[in-house]
Structure formats: C-alpha cells, structure tokens
Design an enzyme around this catalytic site. Structure first.
Site, PDB file in Angstrom:
ATOM      1  N   TYR A  68      18.579  51.739  16.732  1.00  0.00           N
ATOM      2  CA  TYR A  68      19.694  52.517  16.188  1.00  0.00           C
ATOM      3  C   TYR A  68      19.531  52.831  14.702  1.00  0.00           C
ATOM      4  CZ  TYR A  68      21.979  50.984  20.497  1.00  0.00           C
ATOM      5  OH  TYR A  68      22.289  50.738  21.804  1.00  0.00           O
ATOM      6  N   HIS A 123       0.462  42.872  12.111  1.00  0.00           N
ATOM      7  CA  HIS A 123       1.175  41.587  12.098  1.00  0.00           C
ATOM      8  C   HIS A 123       1.495  41.169  13.533  1.00  0.00           C
ATOM      9  CE1 HIS A 123       3.211  38.617   9.579  1.00  0.00           C
ATOM     10  NE2 HIS A 123       4.249  38.660  10.394  1.00  0.00           N
ATOM     11  N   ARG A 142       2.142  33.164   5.229  1.00  0.00           N
ATOM     12  CA  ARG A 142       3.458  33.330   5.828  1.00  0.00           C
ATOM     13  C   ARG A 142       4.607  33.078   4.865  1.00  0.00           C
ATOM     14  NH1 ARG A 142       4.527  30.210  11.365  1.00  0.00           N
ATOM     15  NH2 ARG A 142       2.617  31.370  11.802  1.00  0.00           N
TER      16      ARG A 142
END
Length: 749
Positions: free
Chosen positions: A126, A82, A36
C-alpha cells in the site's frame, strides 16, 4: 544404502565439542557485529539500510521522480542484495521514512508509515517511497569510483561497501543496535552543529572535545523535548563515548480563566510512544498514585497536545510536573554508546575521533573522485588533441579517408596520432566539420586543460584539499541552515528546575478510615472510624471471615507482614471502598504461593517491633526497616527451613522484659536488653525447646507485672506481679506458667 556409509565417514571431523562450538559461535558473532547490528563510522549505515538506498538509486527513485511501491523496493533488496525476511527489510525502510525516528529522513514515504502513538505502518503493497535530498547527498560520487564495490551474496550484482557522500549521517540520524556481546546507541544531532564542529576540526586538527562542544550543545531529537543534563555530564559523555542524557517533555501552562489552568504537553521525549504515555498518566489517576492530578486528555492531531488538569487551582504546576517526570516517561534517559565500525573493527569512540575519522574518509573520497575526474579529462583531452590536428589538416584528412585502404594506419602515421585519436577522427560526422565546431573544441580543450591543472594541484596539496572540503561543508551548511525546517534545533537545552517535591502522603487529604482484612486476604477500607467490635457483622465471601480490623488515616502507611518474613507497604487511599467484599491483597502485592498474612498494622515511625519465628528465634527491628518501595516487598526476617514468621508485636515505651511461652507450655521471662536489634536476619534463640516450637511472645514492664485476659468473655485481666520463678536467661527452657494462664498459650494483649 550401505555403500554411502564410507563416504559419510569421510566427512566426520574428530574435534573437541567446545572448540568446534566456540569457532562457529565466533563466526556468528563477528557476522552479527560487522554485517548486521553496528553502523559504519563513514556513512552511519548498517548493511540493510545501505542496500535499501542503493536499490532505490538503481530504480531511479530520485526526489524529482515519481514514487514507487515499497514492495518493489523490498523485492529488489531481498532478491539481489539482502537475503533476509521481507518484514525486517520493510521495517528498516519504514524507519528511514519516519520523521519522528530520524532527524533527517533518508526516504520520502507516501502513505501510512506509522505514527508517534506506536501504530504500525501499512503493508508494503500500500505504501510508496522515493529518496530524499539527504539520501542523494549521501550517495553522491558512487559513479566516480570513490569507494570500493563488492559482489553480492550470489555473485550476480555489485554493491558499494560504503557510501561516499558528504553528509554526516552517523551523528545526524544516530543509530541503535544490539550485537553479540556489544551494543550501540547514538542519539540524533543537529546537522548544522555537526557541520560547524567538522569545519572547526578541519581547520584546527588539534582541537579537543571541549572546543567542539562550543558548536555541539548536545543531541537534537526529531520529537524535540528539553535536555536537562548538566553540561559537565554532557562533556564527559562526548569525551568517552559513553553516558546518558536526561530528556523531558516540553510543557507550558495554559490559562483557562477564573484562576483555573491546565498544562499542555506539546512535545514528548524521543522514542516514547504517546499512546503508552497516556496510559501511564491515566493509571496514576485510576490507581490514585498522584492525588494532585485530576484528569488527562489527548487532543493531538498532527501536532502533539496532551492536556493535564490539576486537582485544584492551588496546585503548584512545577510540583505537579516534577512528580509526573518522576512517575512517567515524560522524562527518560537516552543512552550514549558510540560503538561503531572503524575500518571493519568495532570500538567505542568519543565525539572528536568520530568527526576526525569521518573527515579522513571524506578526504579519501575527494582524492578518489579527483583522480577519477582527472582520468576522464585526460582521456577527453587526448581525443580533442586528435580532432584539433584533423581540423588543421582537414583536406589531407579527407583525402586519406577517401583514398587509403587502411585509413586509420595512414592517419596515425601522417599526423602522429594515437589509436584513440585516429578512431575519433574516423567516427566524426560530416556536420562536425563546420568552423563553429572547431571553435567549440578549442574552447573545451582549454577549459579541460585548466581543470586538469587544478585537479593535479588539489591531489598534490593537502591545503587545497582542506580548502575544497571546507567549501563543500559550507555549501552543505547552507542547505541545512539553522533557519530551515531540517536545520532548526528542536531540542532545547535547559537546567532542571530545583523544585522541592512534596511527599505523596502530603498530597492526600487526611480522613479517618477503618481497614478490614478477611482471613483469606480480601481487604477494604471503610470511611470513618467504625466500631471494631461490629466488624464481625460485615459481609464476607462464603467460607471467609474477619481476621484484621483497625483504625487508620488516609495519610498513613499500612504494613503487611507475611509468614515468609517479607513486609509490604500499602497506601490506604488506594484501597477499595467498604462496599462489597474488597479486593484480594495478592492483586496489590507479590505474595508467594502458600504464604499467609501474619499481621496488618499502621506504620508508626520511630518505634520498634518484636519479630519472632515459630521455632523460637527473634529480634528487635526499627519500624523504618519494614517499609517497602515495590510490590515485591522487603525481606526482613529470614525464617529457618520448616519455620515461619509467627509474631509481630509493637514494643511499648518503657518495656524492659520479654515473656515467651512455648507449645510445651513453659513460660520464660528475660530482660529485653538481651534481645538484639537488627535490620534483617534470622534472629537469636528466645527459648529452648526439646519438642515443638513457640506459641507466643510479648514485651512488658517488669514493675507492672505480666497480665493476660481471663476467660469467659468478662473482659477482666489477671496480673502476676512476682515473676522471679519464671525469670531466666534468654534461650533457657522456662517453667510451667502461673495458675489460670490461658489454655491456648496466648498472651492476647
């Protein structure tokens, strides 16, 4: 329900709680470190970044292809590779696209991906994205078995463990992360400088860090700026892998004509949000922390342009900027902690080991790709060998195919063919029988044979491998040359100018003021030296009244003494004006709840004060020890439980005696030399009490006698010249005071 209890009992483990907790926490810590928070040394990526780029590659989001919605990419990443939240994955993707966060962005974003002001990116539905050329280079070779793959968390897909491409992403784009018990912080660097250092180390493996620093001058941040860290400090940081760098904003003086000028900030330090920086500069003006600063304006568009206006044309620009560097984030320290995963293990490495190990990885990738290519060539040469035999015996081949029941077996027996060669002959189209096709196959066979010979030489000869890596690195350097937009150095290297800073007090115009503080702690500053006797007539809040009033100058420092023994420092020019009721002191200093103000006075350098607690303990202190640098103040006296700081008095020049009177109305006089001078503490006993505590204490000159005011408001004083009766050793009990001593037990002088 009862039948389930035996089965449940079989799953109960009898183990010490601390051992079980430690084992599980260790698993969590290792997962955080390796999967991580820390980047891999070989490709400089964390798993989430690697999975993002891999998913985009499978979606064929190449630089020459159309953009796709980021939501599509994030969906693939969290669904296949993931299994974490979409917000965290999208945040990681946004950072890969920000040209002010990464030195060489790996994602080409279309839409609002945030800005240097600190505004967030638009929602993923967007925005659109595709890969950049650097990302393609970083993944180059994935189809050639150059790196190992592993199955995904659900076993349905495969993902690469590391990227093989020849792009030094770890140092070029840097990394930052916090794991369990460790962290990493690697600033970005110039790609050309890193490649030059790698080329030098490739040809000179014994080169030390100092030799590499001839190519790597220091970090090169996406937002530019000026690096003012001394060279010896930079060298030590790169040698050990730990350190920090002083980074300043880039500025220049702009002439406004008629002798006036402004300062233009064109680049801000790395990861400093411009919006918050403007707020810091504005607060210096509103809080009057920098009197030589008049105004600040943000005129930025796509380029940063912060306009700083001085108070007057006589202000020195260097002094103003040095003050701003000290007070704001126009100067920051960027940490260096090269903690990376090396073969799956975390460790802090210097510059040379990082580049050297990256070159080892690239050599391994080169060998793996060469073996893969050699295998493909050998397979093709086998096919071409069979086809050439077919062309040499074309008529017989055609006859066998037309007449034989098992054409494949007869072809293998007739021409000594392998199974693959016989299958290739049988799969030939009729149009391939033309003469031109035979010539092309002959030429291809010759070219592949030559290429295979070169690959075998490359695999066997380390010198050839070095030569090939050098050629590839040189090509990479050409693509990111110093004249290109991505290769040009953005952060300048310079020495910090030796500018003598003027104290803030010296920048303030000296003016007389009168400071008034009410009993409830509301403070204000009136212009001029007003009549102190008339301050009682000023307006106060209902239930409040005057407590302290004294004259000062705007250049003075005001000291506030609190009953818990802490002392605070205020600047008079920052106090509210005389109109209104003022402002509460608690907004200016961190005064603890229930603590009262004992005294407020103007700081007088090189003088001493007498501090005394209500339980009769005290000491002398130098006035310099009372000045505090922060709102939290400075602990000078530590009163014992149940007592408080009660008296703060100046010790006049020539004073040689101490007079102390208790609540039991007993007076004691002893030499001042018996009272120690301390920096901080509880002090020593001034007077001994059976009951009650101390009422008041002061110092005086023995030869002048002890004076106190007479009652009735006459303003007259009375002096006791012969104090032999009350003189004793410090910590004695004392005796009843002279006739006429004030009933309130206060010296009041």
């Amino acid at each position: 329900m009862a039948s389930l209890i035996p089965d449940m009992e079989q799953n109960i483990l009898d183990a010490p709680f601390d051992a079980a907790l430690g084992e599980r926490y260790l698993v969590y810590a290792l997962s955080t470190i390796t999967a991580r928070s820390l980047p891999d040394l070989r490709d400089g990526l964390k798993p989430v970044h690697r999975r993002l780029l891999w998913a985009m590659r499978l979606l064929r989001l190449n630089p020459d292809q159309a953009y796709k919605k980021c939501a599509r990419v994030v969906g693939d990443v969290i669904g296949k590779y993931h299994p974490h939240g979409d917000a965290s994955v999208y945040d990681a993707m946004v950072r890969l696209a920000q040209d002010f966060a990464l030195r060489v962005p790996l994602v080409d974003g279309q839409g609002n991906f945030g800005n240097i002001d600190g505004d967030n990116a638009a929602a993923m539905r967007y925005t659109e994205a595709r890969l950049t050329d650097a990302a393609i280079r970083l993944m180059d070779g994935l189809d050639e078995e150059s790196v190992p793959f592993r199955t995904t968390y659900n076993g349905e897909e495969e993902e690469p463990e590391v990227f093989p491409g020849l792009f030094p992403n770890l140092l070029v784009n840097g990394a930052a992360g916090i794991a369990v018990g460790m962290a990493t912080s690697i600033p970005p660097h110039n790609p050309v400088e890193i490649v030059d250092a790698a080329l030098h180390l490739l040809h000179q493996p014994d080169a030390d860090t100092a030799a590499l620093l001839q190519f790597v001058g220091g970090p090169d941040f996406p937002t530019g700026g000026v690096l003012v860290e001394p060279p010896e400090s930079i060298a030590e940081a790169y040698a050990t892998g730990r350190g920090s760098f002083r980074l300043r904003a880039r500025w220049a003086v702009e002439d406004q004509g008629r002798g006036t000028w402004t300062i233009i900030i064109s680049e801000v330090p790395y990861q400093v949000l411009k919006g918050k920086l403007i707020e810091q500069l504005a607060s210096l003006i509103t809080e009057k922390k920098l009197p030589i600063l008049a105004d600040v304006a943000d005129e930025s568009d796509e380029a940063v342009r912060i306009v700083i206006t001085p108070k007057s044309r006589n202000v020195d620009a260097d002094v103003l900027m040095e003050s701003l560097f000290k007070l704001t984030d126009l100067e920051v320290r960027v940490p260096l902690n090269m903690n990376v995963l090396d073969e799956g293990r975390p460790g802090v490495l210097g510059l040379k080991p990082v580049i050297a190990k990256w070159l080892v990885h690239q050599r391994e990738v080169l060998l793996a790709r060469s073996r893969y290519r050699l295998g493909r060539i050998d397979a093709r040469l086998e096919v071409l060998g069979g086809l050439l035999k077919a062309y040499l015996n074309l008529d017989e081949v055609i006859r066998i195919i037309r007449e034989a029941d098992d054409a494949k077996a007869e072809l293998k027996a007739a021409f000594d063919l392998t199974d693959v060669q016989a299958e290739a002959i049988l799969n030939m189209r009729l149009r391939s029988l033309r003469k031109l096709e035979e010539i092309e196959i002959t030429l291809e066979n010759k070219a592949l044979t030559e290429e295979a010979r070169g690959l075998r030489t490359l695999i066997a000869d380390p010198a050839k491998q070095t030569e090939r890596l050098a050629a590839d690195l040189t090509a990479l350097r050409t693509a990111y040359g110093p004249t290109t937009a991505l290769g040009r150095r953005r952060t300048s290297l310079a020495a910090a100018p030796q500018v003598k800073l003027v104290p803030i007090e010296a920048m303030i115009e000296k003016e007389p003021i009168t400071i008034i503080c009410s009993a409830k702690g509301w403070i204000r500053a009136m212009k001029g030296h007003a009549d102190l006797a008339g301050t009682d007539a000023l307006k106060f809040k209902e239930g409040d009244g005057p407590a302290f009033a004294f004259h000062a100058q705007t250049t003075d420092r005001i000291v506030v003494a609190a009953s818990d023994g802490r002392f605070y420092t205020l600047m008079p020019d920052r106090l509210p004006g005389g109109r209104g009721f003022g402002e509460p002191l608690r907004l200016m200093i961190d005064l603890a709840k229930g603590v009262e103000i004992v005294s407020i006075f103007t700081h007088q350098p090189e003088r001493r004060l007498l501090l005394a607690a209500s339980d009769g303990r005290g000491f002398q202190v130098d006035s310099a020890e009372l000045l505090a640098e922060t709102r939290k103040g400075k602990a000078v006296m530590n009163p014992r439980d149940g007592s408080r700081l009660a008296v703060v008095r100046w010790i006049a020049a020539g004073d040689d005696m101490v007079a102390v009177i208790g609540e039991n109305r007993k007076l004691l006089v002893f030499p001042l030399e018996e009272l120690p001078q301390l920096q901080k503490g509880q002090g020593v006993a001034l007077q001994k009490y059976k009951d009650g505590g101390m009422s008041d204490v002061r110092t005086f000159v023995m030869a002048d006698g002890l004076s106190w005011p007479m009652g009735g408001g006459s303003g007259r004083t009375r002096t006791e010249a012969d104090l032999t009766f009350w003189k004793g050793a410090r910590a004695s009990a004392g005796r009843m005071p002279p006739t006429g001593f004030p009933r309130d037990n206060k010296f009041s002088l």
